[in-house]
Enzyme design. Structure first.
Site, PDB file in Angstrom:
ATOM      1  N   ARG A  40       6.670   0.641   9.186  1.00 34.63           N
ATOM      2  CA  ARG A  40       7.168   1.546  10.231  1.00 34.63           C
ATOM      3  C   ARG A  40       5.970   2.019  11.048  1.00 34.63           C
ATOM      4  NH1 ARG A  40      10.996   6.808  10.668  1.00 34.63           N
ATOM      5  NH2 ARG A  40      12.503   5.134  10.470  1.00 34.63           N
ATOM      6  N   ARG A  55      22.228   3.201   5.187  1.00 37.19           N
ATOM      7  CA  ARG A  55      20.865   2.675   5.327  1.00 37.19           C
ATOM      8  C   ARG A  55      20.414   2.046   4.010  1.00 37.19           C
ATOM      9  NH1 ARG A  55      17.299   4.538   8.694  1.00 37.19           N
ATOM     10  NH2 ARG A  55      16.393   2.485   8.338  1.00 37.19           N
ATOM     11  N   ASP A  90      21.028   9.525  20.046  1.00 35.71           N
ATOM     12  CA  ASP A  90      19.780   9.595  19.281  1.00 35.71           C
ATOM     13  C   ASP A  90      18.930  10.686  19.941  1.00 35.71           C
ATOM     14  OD1 ASP A  90      17.508   9.042  17.732  1.00 35.71           O
ATOM     15  OD2 ASP A  90      17.014   7.173  18.754  1.00 35.71           O
TER      16      ASP A  90
HETATM   17  N1   CP Z   1      17.231   6.921  10.945  1.00 36.42           N
HETATM   18  C1   CP Z   1      15.978   6.883  10.467  1.00 36.42           C
HETATM   19  O1   CP Z   1      15.253   5.896  10.612  1.00 36.42           O
HETATM   20  O2   CP Z   1      15.581   8.002   9.823  1.00 36.42           O
HETATM   21  P1   CP Z   1      14.127   8.314   9.304  1.00 36.42           P
HETATM   22  O3   CP Z   1      13.252   8.474  10.525  1.00 36.42           O
HETATM   23  O4   CP Z   1      14.257   9.588   8.525  1.00 36.42           O
HETATM   24  O5   CP Z   1      13.649   7.179   8.463  1.00 36.42           O
HETATM   25  N1  NVA Z   2      14.399   6.840  18.426  1.00 38.75           N
HETATM   26  C1  NVA Z   2      13.973   7.589  17.266  1.00 38.75           C
HETATM   27  C2  NVA Z   2      14.639   7.048  16.050  1.00 38.75           C
HETATM   28  C3  NVA Z   2      14.340   7.782  14.789  1.00 38.75           C
HETATM   29  C4  NVA Z   2      15.024   7.181  13.597  1.00 38.75           C
HETATM   30  C5  NVA Z   2      12.468   7.537  17.128  1.00 38.75           C
HETATM   31  O1  NVA Z   2      11.895   6.464  17.329  1.00 38.75           O
HETATM   32  O2  NVA Z   2      11.879   8.569  16.832  1.00 38.75           O
END
Ligand code: CP
Ligand code: NVA
Length: 313
Positions: free
Chosen positions: A108, A299, A230
């Site tokens: 991530r 998820r 979102d």
């Molecule tokens: N939806 C999602 O990716 O949540 P987190 O940022 O908590 O992992």
């Molecule tokens: N668009 C948001 C999604 C979080 C799960 C971000 O990138 O912060």
């Protein structure tokens, strides 16, 4: 030949065929049913998973860690405070070393390219747990949630309102265009998804029968089976907060907007975390039409399905 995803990375759903995506969704439903029955399985025994995080996470980290660990696998959480990711040693070298020690890697972070380099040099499956461009494991959970509410998602209409160029909107556009689910992005023109992705998705949609719409007209929620939003400022864009609030306030999901769909059974979806009072009001996300909490649970099941499909022969 039976479909096999063994050894594959999941960097973007653009790399997966509609059949492969349907296979993952079916496996996710099976994995969820097994979990509900309390079945104890040890399918990841002897396997290791590196969890690399440049950005924060609640759901994604917990989903990967619990899904892998409860099946006997050994997940290792590594933030940028713990390891080098392109500083001090090259990303390629880190990837090579991780590939010698781990069965798979979750990444991530910011750049999609980082996930690509990790996959290329580690030679083990790499899962994109969110980059600036894509959030593929989220889109799988979203479509599983849609299937749970409506059965076949082909011909259903998912409407996303908010920041149309963010990772979640982009991944939804990809998965919907592959599965024949109509997808509408309602966003101010400044935040339109990029033209190149729109072009790709429209071409995929012409094969699947999906209708892809990008508009700034909030009235386009009419007919939505699911209304999705979102956060207005994604991770890494915190300096844009004031500008986004100004631009996106007219796109807030509230009960009036839910009612505007004209359908009593429209569901509300949100990937979470949510800023209640900004992109969605508390009465909607905490109300009876919201599936956001099922979506969060999903998820874990979808992520487990992705790891089973790619790690177990
Ligand atoms: N939806 C999602 O990716 O949540 P987190 O940022 O908590 O992992
Ligand atoms: N668009 C948001 C999604 C979080 C799960 C971000 O990138 O912060």
């Amino acid at each position: 030949m039976p479909l096999s995803l063994y050894g594959r990375s999941l960097l973007t759903l653009l790399d997966y065929s509609p059949d492969e995506i349907r296979f993952l969704l079916k496996l996710s439903a099976k994995v969820k049913a097994e979990a509900k029955k309390g079945r104890i399985l040890r399918r990841f025994q002897g396997k290791t998973l590196a969890l690399l995080f440049e950005k924060r996470s609640t759901r994604t980290r917990c989903a990967f860690e619990t899904a892998f660990g409860e099946e006997g696998g050994h997940p290792v959480f590594l933030s940028t405070a713990d390891i080098q990711l392109g500083s001090k040693e090259s990303l390629e070298d880190t990837a090579r070393v991780l590939g010698r020690m781990f069965s798979a890697i979750q990444f991530r972070g910011f750049k999609q390219e980082t996930a690509e380099v990790l996959a290329k040099y580690s030679q083990v499956p790499v899962y994109n747990g969110l980059t600036d461009l894509y959030h593929p494991t989220q889109a799988l959970a979203d479509l599983l949630t849609l299937e749970e509410s409506f059965g076949d998602v082909k011909g259903k209409t998912l409407v996303f309102t908010g920041d149309g160029r963010n990772n979640v909107a982009r991944s939804l556009m990809v998965i919907c265009s592959k599965l024949g689910t109509n997808f509408t992005v309602i966003t101010p023109a400044e935040l339109n998804p990029d033209e190149e992705l729109q072009k790709k998705c429209r071409s995929l949609a012409s094969a699947s029968g999906a209708i892809i719409t990008v508009t700034s007209d909030i009235n386009a929620v009419t007919g939505a089976d699911a209304l999705y939003t979102d956060v207005w400022t994604s991770m890494g864009e915190e300096d844009k907060k004031d500008e986004r609030v100004k631009l996106l306030t007219p796109y807030q999901v509230n009960q009036k907007l839910m009612d505007k769909t004209g359908k009593k059974n429209t569901i509300f979806l949100h990937c979470l975390p949510a800023v209640k009072g900004e992109e969605v009001t508390a009465d909607v996300i905490d109300g009876p039409q919201s599936k956001a909490w099922d979506q969060a649970e999903n998820r874990k099941h979808t992520i487990k399905a992705v790891m089973l499909a790619t790690l177990i022969k």
